[in-house]
Design an enzyme around this catalytic site. Sequence first.
Site, PDB file in Angstrom:
ATOM      1  N   ALA A  56       0.854  -1.189   0.000  1.00 51.06           N
ATOM      2  CA  ALA A  56       0.000   0.000   0.000  1.00 51.06           C
ATOM      3  C   ALA A  56       0.887   1.235   0.000  1.00 51.06           C
ATOM      4  O   ALA A  56       1.878   1.302   0.737  1.00 51.06           O
ATOM      5  CB  ALA A  56      -0.920  -0.007   1.215  1.00 51.06           C
ATOM      6  N   VAL A  82       5.052  -1.114   2.738  1.00 49.51           N
ATOM      7  CA  VAL A  82       4.828   0.311   2.491  1.00 49.51           C
ATOM      8  C   VAL A  82       5.502   0.718   1.185  1.00 49.51           C
ATOM      9  O   VAL A  82       6.729   0.662   1.053  1.00 49.51           O
ATOM     10  CB  VAL A  82       5.368   1.160   3.655  1.00 49.51           C
ATOM     11  CG1 VAL A  82       5.078   2.642   3.401  1.00 49.51           C
ATOM     12  CG2 VAL A  82       4.753   0.712   4.979  1.00 49.51           C
ATOM     13  N   LYS A  83       4.687   1.123   0.206  1.00 46.02           N
ATOM     14  CA  LYS A  83       5.216   1.601  -1.066  1.00 46.02           C
ATOM     15  C   LYS A  83       5.576   3.077  -0.936  1.00 46.02           C
ATOM     16  O   LYS A  83       4.767   3.893  -0.487  1.00 46.02           O
ATOM     17  CB  LYS A  83       4.182   1.432  -2.185  1.00 46.02           C
ATOM     18  CG  LYS A  83       3.965  -0.004  -2.621  1.00 46.02           C
ATOM     19  CD  LYS A  83       2.910  -0.094  -3.708  1.00 46.02           C
ATOM     20  CE  LYS A  83       3.374   0.516  -5.015  1.00 46.02           C
ATOM     21  NZ  LYS A  83       2.363   0.324  -6.091  1.00 46.02           N
ATOM     22  N   VAL A  84       6.796   3.403  -1.357  1.00 48.31           N
ATOM     23  CA  VAL A  84       7.283   4.780  -1.237  1.00 48.31           C
ATOM     24  C   VAL A  84       7.927   5.199  -2.562  1.00 48.31           C
ATOM     25  O   VAL A  84       8.829   4.512  -3.050  1.00 48.31           O
ATOM     26  CB  VAL A  84       8.335   4.897  -0.101  1.00 48.31           C
ATOM     27  CG1 VAL A  84       8.775   6.347   0.062  1.00 48.31           C
ATOM     28  CG2 VAL A  84       7.785   4.352   1.206  1.00 48.31           C
TER      29      VAL A  84
END
Length: 222
Positions: A56, A82-84
């Site tokens: 996400a 965690v997509k960054v």
Amino acid sequence: MDIWLDSANIKTLQKAVRFGLLSGVTTNPAIIAYAKRNMEDILEDLLHYQEGPVAAQVVAESTTEMVQQGQTLYDFSNRLIVKVPVTKNGLEAIHLLARQGIPTMATVVFHPRQALMAALAGANYVAPYINRIEKAGEDPWKVLACILHIFHNYRLQTKVLGASLSSAEQVIKCAEAGIYGVTLKEEIFEKMIEDDALTSQGVQQFAEDWKKAGLVNSSFLS
């Protein structure tokens, strides 16, 4: 090669699970917005209907807010990645999240330097945008080969997940390149599992040969 779905469509996800093909799910702000549902409900469903991780994406732009959003996501479930985005602030956020043991996926990757910096910052995954790289006039396969070569040189454990794929042919080229996996939109996943015309012809021929041999009523395969 691992296959992830870039989708919040539960029916497609369930199909991939039934086939034993699904390793995880990726989402982005566009997918969540298109679903027109509460984000928490979407993530709960994606976690419930398959056993793999769910990626996400943070939507903040500052490092502090990215980290806060990443912490909130991981508190929701330790199966969340965690997509960054690989901006300057994103790289710092990846590093800070990694120090807390929160898994991250560096996204919107277009160049090997971005993949290298994300890996050194502590990203667990990098997601180069294959089709968008090609549209930008670069050779995505050279980019992938360069990333893999760099990671091999320095024994980096970061996994390469090919994203933004537009055809089954691109999926096969990713497999040929030897990357960890790909994340597929629904239409590309359907293309990957669809019946081939020659296979269908072959199956039909087998059925006709079986009938000609008079084995239609055989108790062994009835």
